[in-house]
Design an enzyme around this catalytic site. Structure first.
Site, PDB file in Angstrom:
ATOM      1  N   LYS A 212     -43.650 -40.315  15.425  1.00 39.85           N
ATOM      2  CA  LYS A 212     -43.411 -41.645  15.956  1.00 39.85           C
ATOM      3  C   LYS A 212     -43.345 -41.702  17.484  1.00 39.85           C
ATOM      4  O   LYS A 212     -43.300 -40.680  18.156  1.00 39.85           O
ATOM      5  CB  LYS A 212     -42.140 -42.216  15.338  1.00 39.85           C
ATOM      6  CG  LYS A 212     -42.249 -42.369  13.834  1.00 39.85           C
ATOM      7  CD  LYS A 212     -43.452 -43.239  13.449  1.00 39.85           C
ATOM      8  CE  LYS A 212     -43.463 -43.646  12.001  1.00 39.85           C
ATOM      9  NZ  LYS A 212     -43.843 -42.599  11.060  1.00 39.85           N
TER      10      LYS A 212
HETATM   11  C1  LIG Z   1     -45.202 -48.009   8.391  1.00 34.42           C
HETATM   12  C2  LIG Z   1     -44.141 -47.007   8.032  1.00 34.42           C
HETATM   13  N1  LIG Z   1     -43.065 -47.420   7.340  1.00 34.42           N
HETATM   14  C3  LIG Z   1     -42.080 -46.570   7.008  1.00 34.42           C
HETATM   15  C4  LIG Z   1     -42.139 -45.234   7.366  1.00 34.42           C
HETATM   16  C5  LIG Z   1     -41.022 -44.332   6.955  1.00 34.42           C
HETATM   17  O1  LIG Z   1     -40.388 -43.745   8.061  1.00 34.42           O
HETATM   18  P1  LIG Z   1     -39.638 -42.319   7.868  1.00 34.42           P
HETATM   19  O2  LIG Z   1     -40.691 -41.267   7.875  1.00 34.42           O
HETATM   20  O3  LIG Z   1     -38.717 -42.243   9.055  1.00 34.42           O
HETATM   21  O4  LIG Z   1     -38.920 -42.414   6.570  1.00 34.42           O
HETATM   22  C6  LIG Z   1     -43.225 -44.762   8.081  1.00 34.42           C
HETATM   23  C7  LIG Z   1     -43.330 -43.336   8.431  1.00 34.42           C
HETATM   24  O5  LIG Z   1     -44.370 -42.745   8.579  1.00 34.42           O
HETATM   25  C8  LIG Z   1     -44.266 -45.653   8.421  1.00 34.42           C
HETATM   26  O6  LIG Z   1     -45.353 -45.254   9.098  1.00 34.42           O
END
Ligand SMILES: Cc1ncc(COP(=O)(O)O)c(C=O)c1O
Length: 189
Positions: free
Chosen positions: A178
């Site tokens: 991210k």
């Molecule tokens: C669009 C989107 N939503 C939710 C998530 C979930 O985030 P996390 O990996 O911190 O659980 C991601 C992670 O890649 C994402 O790209």
């Protein structure tokens, strides 16, 4: 890949030296500082650090009272965590078309609203903002909630407001891929 400077090094050292890096029993001051700073930065009422963006999305849905039998509109183009969070809350993801913006098509959202729809999750994909003016208008008209998935757009803006701070709740991610990485994600507002 990561830009880590003196400020980050000092923050990690400060946290380790404090011996208070768990967020229980009112310890973990750095965690609370971050929550306060994030709220101030993005302009949200509350921020809660969680284990992941997924957890933030699922918690936001549950906090809004969404559960079994409810439908939640999610875009056809996203990371699987968006739809899984709806399933995790016990509800049904309604996969909905995107348009040339690469984000939810407001026309497709309107078409997919049923008597069971309780929320819309616009995903600001790859930093591209969803059409929040149209989505908020539709949500208000039908009396349904908006949970922004801002996991791919930490710090992104839409018409002068931070993504993730416009709907009823917003989820951010600070995982390895991210814009900002730290190992934790946050649910704001
Ligand atoms: C669009 C989107 N939503 C939710 C998530 C979930 O985030 P996390 O990996 O911190 O659980 C991601 C992670 O890649 C994402 O790209």
């Amino acid at each position: 890949m990561f830009r880590i400077g003196k400020e980050e090094e000092l923050a990690v050292a400060r946290t380790l030296q404090s011996r208070q890096f768990f967020k229980i029993n009112d310890a973990g001051r750095e965690v609370y500082h971050f929550e306060e700073e994030w709220s101030r930065t993005v302009g949200s009422q509350y921020t809660l650090l969680m284990t992941s963006g997924y957890a933030a999305l699922e918690s936001a849905l549950v906090a809004l009272g969404i559960g079994p039998g409810d439908e939640v509109i999610v875009p056809a183009y996203t990371y699987i965590a968006t739809a899984l969070a709806v399933v995790g809350a016990g509800a049904i993801p309604v996969i909905t078309d995107i348009d040339e913006t690469m984000t939810l098509s407001p026309e497709a959202v309107e078409k997919n609203i049923s008597g069971h729809t309780k929320a819309i999750i616009p995903v600001h994909i790859m930093g591209l903002p969803s059409n929040m003016d149209a989505i908020m208008r539709i949500a208000k008209k039908h009396g349904i909630a908006v949970v922004e998935d801002a996991c791919q757009s930490d710090g992104g803006m839409y018409h002068g407001r931070y993504l993730g701070s416009i709907g009823d709740a917003g989820a951010f991610s600070f995982n390895i891929f991210k814009v900002i990485t730290s190992g934790e994600s946050t649910s704001a507002r």
